[in-house]
Design a protein around this motif. Structure first.
Motif, short mmCIF file in Angstrom:
data_model
loop_
_atom_site.label_atom_id
_atom_site.label_comp_id
_atom_site.label_asym_id
_atom_site.label_seq_id
_atom_site.Cartn_x
_atom_site.Cartn_y
_atom_site.Cartn_z
N LEU A 338 -24.83 -37.59 19.04
CA LEU A 338 -25.14 -38.18 20.31
C LEU A 338 -26.18 -37.15 21.09
O LEU A 338 -26.85 -37.60 22.00
CB LEU A 338 -24.01 -38.26 21.24
CG LEU A 338 -22.94 -39.51 20.85
CD1 LEU A 338 -21.71 -39.29 21.79
CD2 LEU A 338 -23.54 -40.81 20.63
N LEU A 339 -26.56 -35.92 20.51
CA LEU A 339 -27.65 -35.01 20.96
C LEU A 339 -28.52 -35.03 19.98
O LEU A 339 -29.66 -34.59 20.31
CB LEU A 339 -26.91 -33.86 21.19
CG LEU A 339 -26.07 -33.67 22.33
CD1 LEU A 339 -25.29 -32.18 22.24
CD2 LEU A 339 -26.51 -34.32 23.77
N ASP A 340 -28.83 -36.25 19.26
CA ASP A 340 -29.84 -36.00 18.57
C ASP A 340 -31.08 -37.06 19.07
O ASP A 340 -30.87 -38.30 19.29
CB ASP A 340 -29.69 -36.86 16.91
CG ASP A 340 -30.68 -36.59 16.17
OD1 ASP A 340 -31.93 -36.48 16.40
OD2 ASP A 340 -30.54 -37.10 14.91
N PRO A 341 -32.30 -36.39 19.63
CA PRO A 341 -32.96 -37.37 20.25
C PRO A 341 -34.09 -38.26 19.32
O PRO A 341 -34.52 -39.21 19.92
CB PRO A 341 -34.18 -36.10 20.66
CG PRO A 341 -33.75 -34.97 19.99
CD PRO A 341 -32.54 -34.98 19.24
N GLY A 342 -34.01 -38.05 18.06
CA GLY A 342 -34.63 -38.91 17.30
C GLY A 342 -36.26 -38.77 17.45
O GLY A 342 -36.55 -37.65 17.94
N LYS A 343 -37.13 -39.56 16.67
CA LYS A 343 -38.40 -39.30 16.84
C LYS A 343 -39.10 -39.32 17.87
O LYS A 343 -40.21 -38.79 18.50
CB LYS A 343 -39.17 -39.99 15.75
CG LYS A 343 -38.71 -39.49 14.35
CD LYS A 343 -39.95 -39.76 13.32
CE LYS A 343 -39.86 -38.87 12.11
NZ LYS A 343 -38.48 -39.04 11.39
N THR A 344 -38.57 -40.46 19.04
CA THR A 344 -39.37 -40.57 20.23
C THR A 344 -38.25 -40.60 21.26
O THR A 344 -37.77 -41.61 21.71
CB THR A 344 -39.84 -42.26 19.89
OG1 THR A 344 -38.65 -42.95 19.65
CG2 THR A 344 -40.88 -42.15 19.03
N PRO A 345 -37.90 -39.43 21.72
CA PRO A 345 -36.91 -39.12 22.55
C PRO A 345 -37.24 -39.88 24.13
O PRO A 345 -35.99 -40.24 24.76
CB PRO A 345 -36.86 -37.75 23.09
CG PRO A 345 -37.87 -36.99 21.93
CD PRO A 345 -38.51 -38.15 21.29
N HIS A 346 -38.40 -40.17 24.26
CA HIS A 346 -38.64 -40.97 25.58
C HIS A 346 -38.03 -42.60 25.55
O HIS A 346 -37.87 -42.83 26.68
CB HIS A 346 -40.20 -40.84 25.79
CG HIS A 346 -40.85 -41.66 24.97
ND1 HIS A 346 -41.22 -41.20 23.66
CD2 HIS A 346 -41.71 -42.99 25.05
CE1 HIS A 346 -41.98 -42.17 23.15
NE2 HIS A 346 -42.14 -43.19 24.07
N GLU A 347 -37.92 -42.92 24.51
CA GLU A 347 -37.30 -44.29 24.36
C GLU A 347 -35.79 -44.11 23.98
O GLU A 347 -35.21 -45.42 24.08
CB GLU A 347 -37.98 -44.89 23.07
CG GLU A 347 -39.33 -45.19 23.26
CD GLU A 347 -39.97 -45.57 21.95
OE1 GLU A 347 -41.17 -46.33 22.20
OE2 GLU A 347 -39.39 -45.35 20.95
N THR A 414 -43.19 -42.12 29.05
CA THR A 414 -43.80 -43.06 28.11
C THR A 414 -44.36 -42.53 26.77
O THR A 414 -44.76 -43.24 25.90
CB THR A 414 -45.02 -43.79 28.84
OG1 THR A 414 -46.00 -42.73 29.08
CG2 THR A 414 -44.56 -44.65 29.94
N SER A 415 -44.05 -41.27 26.75
CA SER A 415 -44.51 -40.78 25.52
C SER A 415 -43.53 -39.63 24.97
O SER A 415 -43.20 -38.90 25.87
CB SER A 415 -45.94 -40.44 25.41
OG SER A 415 -46.11 -39.27 26.41
N SER A 416 -43.68 -39.20 23.79
CA SER A 416 -43.19 -37.76 23.20
C SER A 416 -43.83 -36.96 22.55
O SER A 416 -44.59 -37.37 21.76
CB SER A 416 -41.88 -38.29 22.34
OG SER A 416 -41.03 -38.80 23.04
#
Ligand code: ADP
Ligand code: MG
Length: 702
Positions: A338-347, A414-416
């Motif tokens: 649940l703390l993995d932001p993924g590639k695009t945390p902003h989304e 809107t961006s990471s």
């Protein structure tokens, strides 16, 4: 020596594979349901498990079993019972029942309880924690089946570190699942906290260790002049590991692997003679059990190999001490971190909400987190520019900080930021994308990719305490968030607003700069962040109304349990400093002062015989040495008298906060005053005259 890692890994653990092989199918299934989902275990199954566990243990040579538990001493406890059941014909059967597996009854009156239990109410129980597998502890002359257990009083109050940890894990489970459900996950059944503790330690030569009463009695040196070289050359960290230490690490790893502990990384640390070991992360309670075993095993293996392992937070003044980095995250039983932001945390709104929850929890309960890393030894490190400051703050790194700022400014992100290309200027070196975020070694609570790293914890500590607190404060925030979100008409909008509002309200705790700088101390004060400087000042955090409220609400501690733990902490502090003071008095009186007088006598005799031989020879060197020694001896003698007096006063005080403060403010200062002239004397007398090994001997000649 060749090690077959596959063969030995887990060989001394009654793990899932062993249960699957040995238990009847139905019993195995029921056992699994208890372990994975917390279903009640039926007594019939316990009998079957106990029998198979015993058979397995006997095959491995075990003669005894023990309920292995973690009382408030911070170390583990065990009482061994043989499997024997003597028969009338003079032979014996070997037995172990389900009842014996599930419940034990050690005498509770000799463990610290902080007044929870009077001595006449001696009964205490240990209860099997089947979520942490039983294992065999093998030493050269004994083989014991160890059953991880929780330890509580006759009335059910927790007397150990395991029970509250398990309760706090349940609290996270209950609250985090509510959030995950809101984001549409209908299949995950549980959320558990995962922990990977990195353990630092020192290794010194055993013979030298045994010549130092301070190391023997207190685990740290109480006297010692700095050697000509310390850690200033930065040549120890990640340095090549000497043969003797490598041999230790080899055996240490093997012993850990046998216990199913995934010892993974090892290297030299910053200080000379300092090293680190890190296992792969595991479920919180298992990681806690394993860390206790890592500490025990390090000490045992070192001892067997003519070494001593020092786990103390500050074994040597003037060079770095040891900590334990507690890497922590929350994962569903489906494997989602649940703390993995993924590639695009902003989304990733779910991630951002969990992130915001941790930020809020850390800000609201900084005092509790600070307390959770408080030990008498850690007082020497925190805020001393070798470990994080005593001020709690969070490092997010560039990428997340940018997302968080966008949220704050514009109400959405809107961006990471992405990691840039690695440019070395050499064609033959590989090209890769760097991480989006650099590291920060000065932050007490740093986001590191897909987990938080709580970096304040002391090297001697059981990680149960910091994790119990971390879990509870996060569970409490998640609970409040879930209450509001479940009631919201428009979930998406509500989540959005909640992330923005939480960040705005708690961004003061975010700090990405240099935590060692004086500017940060001033800035933190402006931001209103607490700066709790020592353990005795930290203890009251445990019993504030806000602490009592959350611990009771989530069923982690009752008010009485909290009171008792605060009392144990004060007691532990006072006793530790008392032992240190008495050890100093002993060493000063019986070793240092007599040795210096003897050396001085030899100087005087030298002057006499030189003068007798030829009165014209200059003996001014001896004379000035004698004068300098006398001056420091006198200072030492006065400081010694003062330390004896204040220690006596401290001992006669009633146990509790006042006594703790007196030890900290008065006794501790008197110890420093005694050390200063003694360390000067060490530099004045000859090497042979000094009564125990020096810092140089201990840390550079292992
Ligand atoms: P670092 O980031 O400190 O260089 P590592 O990647 O080696 O280190 O991780 C340090 C510790 O963190 C290890 O014990 C590792 O298993 C643990 N760790 C990695 N991922 C997680 C996670 N998701 N939750 C908890 N601990 C983790
Ligand atoms: Mg680390």
């Amino acid at each position: 020596m060749k090690t077959n890692v596959k063969e030995i890994f887990g060989m001394n653990v009654f793990n899932d594979a062993v249960m699957k092989e040995r238990l009847p199918k139905a019993a195995y299934k029921k056992m699994k349901a208890t372990i994975d989902s917390g279903e009640d275990l039926d007594p019939g199954v316990a009998d079957i498990v106990a029998h198979e566990m015993k058979e397995w243990a006997i095959e491995k040579g075990a003669t005894h079993f023990t309920h292995w538990f973690q009382p408030l001493t911070g170390i583990t406890a065990e009482k061994h019972d043989a499997f024997i059941d003597p028969q009338s014909d003079g032979t014996t059967l070997l037995r172990f029942s389900g009842k014996e597996l599930i419940k034990g009854e050690p005498d509770a009156s000799s463990f610290p309880s902080g007044g929870l239990r009077a001595t006449f109410e001696a009964r205490g129980y240990t209860a099997w924690d089947c979520t942490s597998p039983a294992f065999i502890k093998e030493t050269p002359h004994s083989t014991i089946l160890c059953i991880p257990t929780a330890f509580c009083s006759y009335k059910g109050e927790a007397l150990d570190k395991k029970t509250p940890l398990l309760r706090s894990m349940q609290a996270v489970d209950v609250q985090a699942i509510r959030i995950v459900r809101l984001f549409g996950n209908t299949t995950a059944k549980h959320v558990t906290t995962s922990v990977g503790p990195e353990q630092e330690y020192f290794l010194v030569d055993k013979e030298k260790f045994l010549k130092r009463k301070d190391l023997i009695f207190t685990g740290r040196t109480l006297f010692g002049a700095m050697p000509p070289k310390g850690q200033e050359m930065d040549d120890h960290y990640f340095g090549s590991i000497p043969e003797r230490i490598l041999s230790f690490m080899e055996v240490f790893n093997q012993e850990l692997w046998k216990l199913g502990i995934s010892a993974k990384t090892q290297h030299n640390e910053v200080a000379p003679a300092q090293h680190e070991i890190a296992p792969i992360y595991d479920q919180n309670n298992i990681a806690t059990d394993h860390n206790q075993l890592v500490m025990e095993t390090a000490q045992r293996v070192a001892d067997d190999m003519g070494l001593k392992c020092l786990l103390h937070e500050k074994p040597f003044a003037g060079i770095n001490g040891s900590g334990k980095h507690n890497n922590w995250s929350m994962c569903t039983d489906e494997g989602e971190n649940l703390l993995d932001p993924g590639k695009t945390p902003h989304e990733n709104m779910q991630f951002l909400l969990f992130l915001a929850a941790v930020i809020r929890a850390v800000d609201e309960h900084a005092d509790l987190l600070r307390l959770s890393a408080s030990t008498p030894g850690n007082d020497h490190r925190l805020g001393a520019n070798e470990a994080p400051p005593a001020i709690i703050s969070i490092f997010l790194g560039e990428q997340l900080n940018d997302v968080v700022e966008q949220f704050e400014d514009a109400g959405e992100a809107t961006s990471s930021l992405e990691g840039e290309e690695y440019v070395s200027g050499v064609h033959s070196l590989p090209h890769f994308k760097k991480d989006a975020t650099d590291r920060n070694r000065t932050s007490p609570f740093a986001f590191t990719g897909n987990k938080f790293e709580f970096r304040m914890v002391g090297s001697t500590q059981s990680i149960a305490d910091p994790n119990t607190i971390l879990n509870t404060i996060v569970a409490d925030v998640l609970c409040d968030m879930a209450d509001k979100l479940e009631a919201a008409d428009n979930f998406e909008m509500a989540v959005h607003d909640m992330i923005k509002e939480t960040i705005s309200a708690h961004k003061r705790v975010i700090f990405n700069g240099n935590g060692y700088s004086d500017e940060w101390v001033a800035e933190a004060e402006k931001r209103g962040l607490p700066n709790i400087k020592c353990m005795v000042d930290a203890v009251p955090a445990l019993t504030t109304p806000k602490a009592v409220e959350i611990f009771e609400k989530h069923g982690v501690f009752t008010a009485a349990e909290l009171e008792s733990r605060a009392e144990v902490l004060y007691e532990n502090y006072s006793k530790t400093i008392n032992i240190e003071a008495l050890t100093m008095i002993d060493m000063a009186k019986k070793q240092i002062i007599p040795a210096c007088i003897k050396y001085q006598t030899s100087l005087a005799e030298s002057v006499n015989s030189i003068k007798a031989a030829n009165p014209a020879v200059d003996t001014s060197v001896q004379a000035s040495l004698m004068a300098a020694i006398s001056e420091n001896l006198k200072a030492m003698y006065e400081a010694l008298a003062e330390l004896e007096e204040v220690t006596y006063t401290a001992e006669s005080m009633e146990e509790g906060a006042d006594q703790g403060h007196y030890y900290h403010d008065v006794v501790f200062a008197a110890m420093d005053a005694l050390r200063a002239p003694a360390d000067k004397l060490e530099m004045l007398v000859s090497k042979e005259a000094w009564p125990f090994p020096s810092y140089g001997d201990l840390i550079f000649e292992v």
